[in-house]
Design an enzyme around this catalytic site. Structure first.
Site, mmCIF file in Angstrom:
data_model
loop_
_atom_site.group_PDB
_atom_site.id
_atom_site.type_symbol
_atom_site.label_atom_id
_atom_site.label_comp_id
_atom_site.label_asym_id
_atom_site.label_seq_id
_atom_site.Cartn_x
_atom_site.Cartn_y
_atom_site.Cartn_z
ATOM 1 N N ASP A 111 0.855 -1.189 0.000
ATOM 2 C CA ASP A 111 0.000 0.000 0.000
ATOM 3 C C ASP A 111 0.891 1.238 0.000
ATOM 4 O O ASP A 111 1.327 1.701 1.048
ATOM 5 C CB ASP A 111 -0.907 -0.025 1.230
ATOM 6 C CG ASP A 111 -1.943 1.095 1.217
ATOM 7 O OD1 ASP A 111 -1.964 1.872 0.239
ATOM 8 O OD2 ASP A 111 -2.719 1.186 2.180
ATOM 9 N N GLY A 112 1.163 1.744 -1.202
ATOM 10 C CA GLY A 112 2.029 2.908 -1.326
ATOM 11 C C GLY A 112 1.397 4.059 -2.075
ATOM 12 O O GLY A 112 1.926 5.161 -2.102
ATOM 13 N N LYS A 113 0.247 3.781 -2.730
ATOM 14 C CA LYS A 113 -0.486 4.801 -3.492
ATOM 15 C C LYS A 113 0.452 5.524 -4.457
ATOM 16 O O LYS A 113 0.458 6.749 -4.558
ATOM 17 C CB LYS A 113 -1.190 5.767 -2.544
ATOM 18 C CG LYS A 113 -2.161 5.041 -1.607
ATOM 19 C CD LYS A 113 -2.741 5.949 -0.549
ATOM 20 C CE LYS A 113 -3.706 5.195 0.353
ATOM 21 N NZ LYS A 113 -3.045 4.186 1.211
ATOM 22 N N ARG A 114 1.230 4.748 -5.187
ATOM 23 C CA ARG A 114 2.253 5.295 -6.069
ATOM 24 C C ARG A 114 1.655 5.844 -7.363
ATOM 25 O O ARG A 114 0.638 5.377 -7.848
ATOM 26 C CB ARG A 114 3.286 4.219 -6.406
ATOM 27 C CG ARG A 114 4.083 3.697 -5.218
ATOM 28 C CD ARG A 114 4.894 4.812 -4.580
ATOM 29 N NE ARG A 114 5.940 4.303 -3.713
ATOM 30 C CZ ARG A 114 5.984 4.469 -2.400
ATOM 31 N NH1 ARG A 114 5.020 5.122 -1.797
ATOM 32 N NH2 ARG A 114 6.985 3.993 -1.688
#
Length: 237
Positions: free
Chosen positions: A104-107
């Site tokens: 979960d890094g919302k890259r």
């Protein structure tokens, strides 16, 4: 394909939930902290080793009852290089226990930078002409759609090439999400509805045998009415 693997694991465990490992040193039990601090001192290395030990114990306890882990990257980045080493070790430990790994890094970024993010988490890094290596090798990654398709396409390409998945932010759970996501466009639709339509379109090339796509969506359970609307738009996500 990621989505088929996920659904198979959900059926195997009879459980659609995942376990989030979002560690901070203050969450780690005192005995584990003290042992790590005695060995490595009270520093970033000590924090990271304590977190890894705690992660392992959690994974051992839940590996046969959930399909996947969700690792919040910020909590590993918080502890610098040692934290990123623990991220990789946790990914490998969880996978060896049979769990799927969602980072979960919302890259997201412009095309070339998005390619770098995708290569690091979903694909492979080019070392030389015929030499390629994986880095974190997650099964799926959360991504931000704000830059449009050219910021998403590198992730979709790696999903197709390596059997991975992405989860696109659509309607997030935080209180202020409506400041942007609920705005009405000139089409008379909210921003989150437009994003959902894009997610539905982006995912059509990655539909598995299950009938669902490896391009999924992040929709906060704090907004159940919007979730009903979004399910009608994203029938295969």
């Amino acid at each position: 394909m990621f989505i088929d693997s996920l659904i198979d694991k959900i059926k195997e465990t009879n459980n659609p939930t995942v376990v989030g490992l979002d560690p901070k040193i203050e969450y780690v039990p005192l005995k584990i902290r003290e042992k790590a601090f005695n060995t490595y001192s009270k520093n970033l290395k000590g924090c990271s080793e304590a977190i890894f030990e705690f992660n392992k114990r959690i994974i051992d306890a839940i590996a046969d009852i959930v399909p996947a882990l969700k690792l919040q990257l910020a909590y590993y980045e918080l502890y610098g290089i040692y934290g990123m080493e623990v991220l990789l070790k946790t990914i490998n430990y969880g996978r060896n226990k049979g769990l799927l790994i969602i980072c979960d890094g919302k890259r997201n970024d412009i095309g070339s930078t998005a390619e770098a993010y995708s290569s690091a988490y979903l694909g492979k890094v080019n070392i030389d002409e015929d030499v390629h290596e994986t880095v974190f090798d997650a099964d799926a990654l959360t991504v931000n759609p704000f830059l449009g398709y050219d910021g998403i396409s590198p992730f979709i390409n790696d999903c197709s090439k390596y059997g991975k998945g992405i989860f696109v932010l659509v309607k997030t759970s935080n209180k202020s999400s409506g400041q942007l996501q609920d705005l009405l466009t000139h089409q008379g639709k909210s921003v989150y509805e437009i994003i959902a339509e894009l997610v539905d379109e982006w995912g059509k090339s990655l539909i598995g045998k299950s009938g669902y796509s490896s391009v999924g969506a992040v929709v906060g359970a704090t907004y159940p009415n919007q979730a009903k609307i979004l399910r009608k738009i994203m029938k295969q996500s």
